[in-house]
Design an enzyme around this catalytic site. Structure first.
Site, PDB file in Angstrom:
ATOM      1  CG  ASP A   1      -0.260  -0.021   2.508  1.00  0.00           C
ATOM      2  OD1 ASP A   1       0.956   0.292   2.541  1.00  0.00           O
ATOM      3  OD2 ASP A   1      -0.898  -0.314   3.521  1.00  0.00           O
TER       4      ASP A   1
ATOM      5  CG  ASP B   1      -6.488  -5.293   2.126  1.00  0.00           C
ATOM      6  OD1 ASP B   1      -6.251  -4.953   3.311  1.00  0.00           O
ATOM      7  OD2 ASP B   1      -6.991  -4.514   1.293  1.00  0.00           O
TER       8      ASP B   1
ATOM      9  CB  CYS C   1     -11.301 -26.640   8.256  1.00  0.00           C
ATOM     10  SG  CYS C   1      -9.857 -25.666   7.824  1.00  0.00           S
TER      11      CYS C   1
ATOM     12  CB  CYS D   1      -6.359 -25.325   7.746  1.00  0.00           C
ATOM     13  SG  CYS D   1      -6.543 -25.583   9.513  1.00  0.00           S
TER      14      CYS D   1
ATOM     15  CB  CYS E   1      -8.991 -28.750  10.613  1.00  0.00           C
ATOM     16  SG  CYS E   1      -9.499 -27.183  11.359  1.00  0.00           S
TER      17      CYS E   1
ATOM     18  CG  HIS F   1      -9.059 -22.700  11.368  1.00  0.00           C
ATOM     19  ND1 HIS F   1      -9.563 -23.829  10.762  1.00  0.00           N
ATOM     20  CD2 HIS F   1     -10.127 -21.886  11.584  1.00  0.00           C
ATOM     21  CE1 HIS F   1     -10.872 -23.716  10.633  1.00  0.00           C
ATOM     22  NE2 HIS F   1     -11.237 -22.544  11.126  1.00  0.00           N
TER      23      HIS F   1
HETATM   24 ZN   LIG Z   1      -8.807 -25.507   9.893  1.00  0.00          ZN
END
Ligand SMILES: [Zn+2]
Length: 392
Positions: free
Chosen positions: A90, A289, A343, A345, A348, A375
């Protein structure tokens, strides 16, 4: 540079590819925020593993600390922070105006909304004078310097210096800020063109203009039209999600987006909540963002996909596909379920339970912040994947 792969038949949503000096990015996309050159609690390797193709760094924070000279000596921002993918920087405008003269510690937060301290920042047509939140030293940022710093960083996508206002603001204030933003945009573009003329580099950074004008339709329209004439590589819509009602934000998008060229990327700065992202994609936004995933994670607020995950689509109402839990709540003390069974990720999939995360937060263990951040970021990056897969 920007190529539309598919245009939705039922709305303005589009799928595309944005080419930068450090690689191609699929649009629409979400930029994880590396405020001071680090995504809080998450390493560059991890952020890539969970699907990020580009990150955002804050020019204002890095300019004050460690300073652009050190980053130049390091060989640029990519080398310094050990991230070889694209970086958007930015201009520092938002932070200067929102945190500019900030109290000690305030500037340390990720670009938080609210708390606009106009009196501690002096703005003129030449540029903006502000005090460092670190040591109180005075600085003067001009549109040219903002581009030069981003150049030194080696940014892939540079943003022009704009005057960003909070909400509410009067029409007189908004008019003045919008006109100044246009004058600064012209100077930024001119500086960048001159810079490129004698550099002849192959890896030219992209430069984006920023539409301002608060919630005033005529101001937004004028700003958008004038910026388009200047022919930027992409266009951002700034000055939203600064406290205005959500409906006002969508109204601004509804009349601003149609004025922006179809063949250039569109970036909605600082937005937002998952349902806002879905709504904005439907209106033709390609880039987002927001500090939400990382900041909320640090407060124990975890984003979970609800059942019916597959139904997330840019075609349906998208306000019920997720929920937010506070992992510090005592109800999770004995909850041995996986953090989010829906999830994918590493947290998880790795089998971490809600009870364990609750425990980590209770004892103030840094691992808790790290797992929660990973996560939540994956939640956002996956949201963009789902949006891209469902663009019809
Ligand atoms: Zn997760």
């Amino acid at each position: 540079m920007f190529k539309i792969i598919k245009q939705s038949k039922k709305g303005q949503a589009r799928l595309g590819k944005l080419k930068t000096a450090h690689g191609e990015i699929q649009t629409p996309f979400f930029l994880p925020i590396a405020t001071k050159g680090a995504i809080k609690n998450v390493s560059p390797v991890e952020i890539k593993e969970i699907g990020a193709e580009i990150i955002l760094a804050n020019t204002y924070h890095l300019y004050l600390q460690p300073g652009y000279r050190l980053i130049k000596t390091a060989g640029g921002l990519h080398k310094f922070i050990n991230w070889n993918g694209p970086i958007l920087t930015d201009s520092g405008g938002f932070q200067v105006f929102s945190l500019g003269g900030g109290r000690e510690g305030v500037g340390g937060e990720e670009g938080q909304r609210g708390g606009w301290r106009k009196n501690l920042v002096r703005v003129s047509d030449e540029g903006v004078e502000f005090k460092s939140y670190i040591d109180g030293s005075k600085h003067f940022l001009t549109p040219e310097l903002a581009i030069e710093i981003q150049r030194i960083f080696g940014s892939d996508i540079m943003m022009i210096l704009d005057q960003c206002l909070g909400w509410p603001c009067t029409k007189t204030e908004a008019t003045e800020a919008m006109k100044r933003t246009l004058r600064w945009a012209e100077r930024s573009k001119k500086y960048e063109v001159e810079r490129m003329n004698y550099e002849l580099r192959k890896d030219k950074p992209l430069i984006f203009g920023i539409v301002q004008g608060s919630i005033y339709k005529d101001l937004r329209i004028k700003c958008a039209k004038e910026l388009v004439k200047m022919d930027f590589d992409g266009y951002a819509i700034g000055g939203l999600a600064v406290g205005e009602p959500r409906q006002k934000m969508f109204q601004v998008l509804d009349y601003t987006i149609p004025l922006l060229p179809k063949d250039k990327p569109r970036y909605l700065m600082g937005v937002g909540r998952p349902e806002e992202i879905v709504e904005a994609v439907k209106r033709g936004i390609d880039m987002f963002d927001c500090v939400i995933p990382t900041r909320e994670a640090r407060h124990g607020r975890i984003y979970l996909y609800q059942r019916g995950l597959r139904r997330i689509s840019t075609r349906i109402k998208a306000d019920k596909f997720y929920m937010v839990i506070n992992i510090t709540n005592s109800s999770f003390r004995n909850d041995f379920k996986i953090l989010d069974p829906n999830c994918d990720c590493p947290v998880c999939k790795g089998g971490y339970s809600r009870a364990y995360l609750h425990h980590l937060f209770k004892i103030g263990e840094g691992l808790g912040l790290r797992l929660a951040s990973l996560h939540n970021l994956r939640f956002y990056l996956r949201l963009m994947e789902l949006i891209r897969n469902n663009c019809a």
